[in-house]
Design an enzyme around this catalytic site. Structure first.
Site, PDB file in Angstrom:
ATOM      1  N   GLY A  81       0.815  -1.203   0.000  1.00 40.01           N
ATOM      2  CA  GLY A  81       0.000   0.000   0.000  1.00 40.01           C
ATOM      3  C   GLY A  81       0.851   1.257   0.000  1.00 40.01           C
ATOM      4  N   HIS A  82       1.851   1.308   0.882  1.00 37.41           N
ATOM      5  CA  HIS A  82       2.770   2.448   0.898  1.00 37.41           C
ATOM      6  C   HIS A  82       3.516   2.574  -0.432  1.00 37.41           C
ATOM      7  CE1 HIS A  82       2.794   1.391   5.364  1.00 37.41           C
ATOM      8  NE2 HIS A  82       2.322   2.620   5.358  1.00 37.41           N
ATOM      9  N   GLY A 138      -3.592   7.071   1.395  1.00 35.15           N
ATOM     10  CA  GLY A 138      -4.435   5.989   0.926  1.00 35.15           C
ATOM     11  C   GLY A 138      -5.887   6.199   1.312  1.00 35.15           C
ATOM     12  N   LYS A 197      -7.898   4.010   2.124  1.00 33.11           N
ATOM     13  CA  LYS A 197      -8.313   3.123   3.225  1.00 33.11           C
ATOM     14  C   LYS A 197      -8.618   3.934   4.469  1.00 33.11           C
ATOM     15  CE  LYS A 197      -5.408   0.827   5.804  1.00 33.11           C
ATOM     16  NZ  LYS A 197      -5.854   1.166   7.209  1.00 33.11           N
TER      17      LYS A 197
END
Length: 281
Positions: A36-37, A147, A149
């Site tokens: 994700g990063h 992100g 998320k």
């Protein structure tokens, strides 16, 4: 990749990059780097001439009894992954320098931070806004990447950038998921194998709600009830399930274009959050 921990070196390197005509792209992280990063880093690499990543486990955003002490810290491995991804500058500030003993200032973004995570974790978004405001002032990026998320975090930081006139464009990047749908998170590493299987029920329930909305379900309360029931049936302890406007984080009267379902659950000692857009705008 150059790694620095002191503010003067950081600013000197960024000043040199900017004076050579490069735009500054910034990805703030707490480390435990995962795909994700790295997706954020790659996006920054595509759009910026000079990419800066920070690793700083921010004590201000952890409440009493939360996992600050056991939050994963693995700087050598993180640095290797970031260098491979094309990061130009890694900033790893020391906590005692970042927050000296007489530090007395905080940034609070009202309204958008009140519900959801803000209600469950009082003070969390004050800690997030404070650390990001400091990092923005230290790094002075042109673009900053986060992100989706962390839906409410993005909403809080967008409002902060707007209200305080930061000359920064905040870029929200789609959630990166494991093959079974679980949103990638540094906290996933804390899950035991059986908990990891159980955790996948979070995204399944959210995707099921999205499918229902696509078939015409507009009753917000019914979708929330059904999703909560699915999560509890899977053995997850539910903190909240809410259909909200992703920009304001206010619950919507009905499911409508732009409505997002956000949820937080606990799997053993690990707390996970996720969200899905129910209907495209």
């Amino acid at each position: 990749m150059i790694t620095v921990s002191d503010l003067l070196s950081l600013r000197d390197l960024i000043r040199k990059a900017r004076s050579s005509g490069k735009t500054i792209g910034f990805v703030p992280t707490m480390g435990a780097i995962h795909e994700g990063h790295l997706t954020l880093v790659r996006r920054a690499r595509e759009e910026s001439g000079y990419v800066v990543v920070s690793i700083f486990v921010n004590p201000l955003q952890f409440g009493p009894g939360e996992d600050y002490q056991r939050y994963p810290r693995r700087l050598p491995e993180d640095a290797r992954l970031l260098e491979q991804a094309g990061v130009d500058l890694l900033y790893t500030p020391d906590t005692s320098q970042f927050y000296p003993s007489d530090f007395a200032t905080s940034v609070e973004v009202a309204g958008v931070s009140d519900g959801g995570e803000g209600a469950i974790r009082p003070g969390h978004f004050r800690g997030v806004a404070t650390v990001v405001a400091k990092l923005f002032l230290q790094v002075s990026p042109d673009l900053a990447y986060f992100g989706r998320k962390d839906l409410q975090q993005v909403a809080v930081l967008r409002r902060m950038v707007r209200d305080l006139d930061f000359p920064i464009r905040l870029v929200a990047v789609e959630t990166v998921r494991e093959p079974d749908g679980l949103a990638m998170s540094s906290r996933n590493a804390s899950l035991a194998p059986f908990e990891r299987q159980q955790a996948a029920a979070l995204s399944r329930a959210l995707f099921a709600a999205r499918d229902q909305a696509a078939r015409g379900e507009t009753d917000r309360e019914a979708l929330e009830r059904q999703t909560r029931a699915e999560l509890e049936k899977s053995g997850l302890a539910v903190d909240y399930v809410e259909v909200v406007d992703g920009a304001t984080m206010r619950q919507t009267a009905r499911v409508e274009p732009g409505s997002t379902m956000a949820a937080a659950v606990r799997v053993g000692k690990t707390r996970l959050i996720d969200n899905v857009l129910l209907l495209e705008e």
